[in-house]
Write a protein that holds these residues in place. Structure first.
Motif, PDB file in Angstrom:
ATOM      1  N   LEU A 117      37.103  44.620  35.771  1.00  0.00           N
ATOM      2  CA  LEU A 117      36.727  43.264  36.157  1.00  0.00           C
ATOM      3  C   LEU A 117      37.274  42.988  37.552  1.00  0.00           C
ATOM      4  O   LEU A 117      38.476  43.085  37.782  1.00  0.00           O
ATOM      5  CB  LEU A 117      37.295  42.241  35.160  1.00  0.00           C
ATOM      6  N   LEU A 118      36.363  42.678  38.476  1.00  0.00           N
ATOM      7  CA  LEU A 118      36.757  42.391  39.853  1.00  0.00           C
ATOM      8  C   LEU A 118      36.789  40.883  40.055  1.00  0.00           C
ATOM      9  O   LEU A 118      35.789  40.192  39.823  1.00  0.00           O
ATOM     10  CB  LEU A 118      35.750  43.038  40.812  1.00  0.00           C
ATOM     11  N   LEU A 119      37.940  40.376  40.461  1.00  0.00           N
ATOM     12  CA  LEU A 119      38.104  38.937  40.695  1.00  0.00           C
ATOM     13  C   LEU A 119      38.597  38.690  42.109  1.00  0.00           C
ATOM     14  O   LEU A 119      39.424  39.446  42.622  1.00  0.00           O
ATOM     15  CB  LEU A 119      39.144  38.350  39.731  1.00  0.00           C
ATOM     16  N   THR A 120      38.100  37.628  42.719  1.00  0.00           N
ATOM     17  CA  THR A 120      38.682  37.222  43.990  1.00  0.00           C
ATOM     18  C   THR A 120      40.054  36.610  43.710  1.00  0.00           C
ATOM     19  O   THR A 120      40.306  36.108  42.608  1.00  0.00           O
ATOM     20  CB  THR A 120      37.813  36.164  44.684  1.00  0.00           C
ATOM     21  N   THR A 135      29.381  39.971  39.839  1.00  0.00           N
ATOM     22  CA  THR A 135      30.773  39.549  39.913  1.00  0.00           C
ATOM     23  C   THR A 135      30.857  38.034  39.730  1.00  0.00           C
ATOM     24  O   THR A 135      30.029  37.313  40.275  1.00  0.00           O
ATOM     25  CB  THR A 135      31.337  39.936  41.301  1.00  0.00           C
ATOM     26  N   THR A 167      31.673  34.257  40.285  1.00  0.00           N
ATOM     27  CA  THR A 167      31.815  33.580  41.572  1.00  0.00           C
ATOM     28  C   THR A 167      32.393  32.179  41.460  1.00  0.00           C
ATOM     29  O   THR A 167      32.791  31.601  42.455  1.00  0.00           O
ATOM     30  CB  THR A 167      30.434  33.450  42.251  1.00  0.00           C
ATOM     31  N   ARG A 202      30.138  34.966  32.924  1.00  0.00           N
ATOM     32  CA  ARG A 202      30.572  36.365  33.058  1.00  0.00           C
ATOM     33  C   ARG A 202      31.915  36.590  32.393  1.00  0.00           C
ATOM     34  O   ARG A 202      32.169  37.647  31.827  1.00  0.00           O
ATOM     35  CB  ARG A 202      30.673  36.753  34.551  1.00  0.00           C
ATOM     36  N   GLY A 209      39.257  41.114  47.422  1.00  0.00           N
ATOM     37  CA  GLY A 209      38.098  40.489  48.017  1.00  0.00           C
ATOM     38  C   GLY A 209      38.489  39.528  49.109  1.00  0.00           C
ATOM     39  O   GLY A 209      39.665  39.372  49.420  1.00  0.00           O
TER      40      GLY A 209
END
Ligand SMILES: [Zn+2]
Length: 138
Positions: free
Chosen positions: A2-5, A35, A37, A74, A134
């Motif tokens: 899981l990619l998170l800012t 991803t 947002t 998500r 990010g």
């Protein structure tokens, strides 16, 4: 994975800390398959330290808004206030979306909140790596 800012990770962690000692819950919206947002905090109508429940009317309104924006939930998240960030029996039982990331923030140690993410498919819990990266806007 899981990619998170950093902004999303911070927003969820802050929400969990602000609600402590009650559980916090909410979601991160984003395009299907993409991803997340956007952070959408939700009310915990259970108002408990060991449970959470979405408000049915709020949930309906939010889900309609997601649909209008062509987004999906998500990430579904909630906090654990006295235990580690691992899905409880109820969390597994109520996890209905095999495409969602189930994020749990533990505020048991408030100075060091723990953020972990899982896929829950057919009663099976699969932990996934959370990568916070990010563009950081300050
Ligand atoms: Zn839980």
């Amino acid at each position: 994975m899981l990619l998170l800012t950093p902004e999303l990770a911070d927003a969820v962690t802050r929400h969990a800390l602000a609600e402590h000692p009650l559980e916090a819950c909410g979601l991160m919206a984003g395009p299907a398959g993409g991803t997340p947002t956007r952070h959408v905090p939700l009310q915990n109508t259970a108002r408990a330290s060991d449970a959470f429940r979405f408000d049915a009317r709020e949930q309906l309104a939010v889900w309609r808004e997601l649909e209008a924006r062509n987004e999906v939930p998500r990430v579904l998240y909630h906090s654990h206030t006295a235990s580690r960030a691992y899905p409880s029996r109820d969390d597994v039982a109520f996890a209905a979306d095999p495409t969602a990331h189930y994020l749990i923030v533990s505020t048991a140690d408030r100075t060091n909140p723990e953020l972990r993410s899982y896929r829950i498919v057919g009663g099976h819990v699969i932990e996934e790596t959370v990568v916070v990266a990010g563009p950081a806007s300050r």
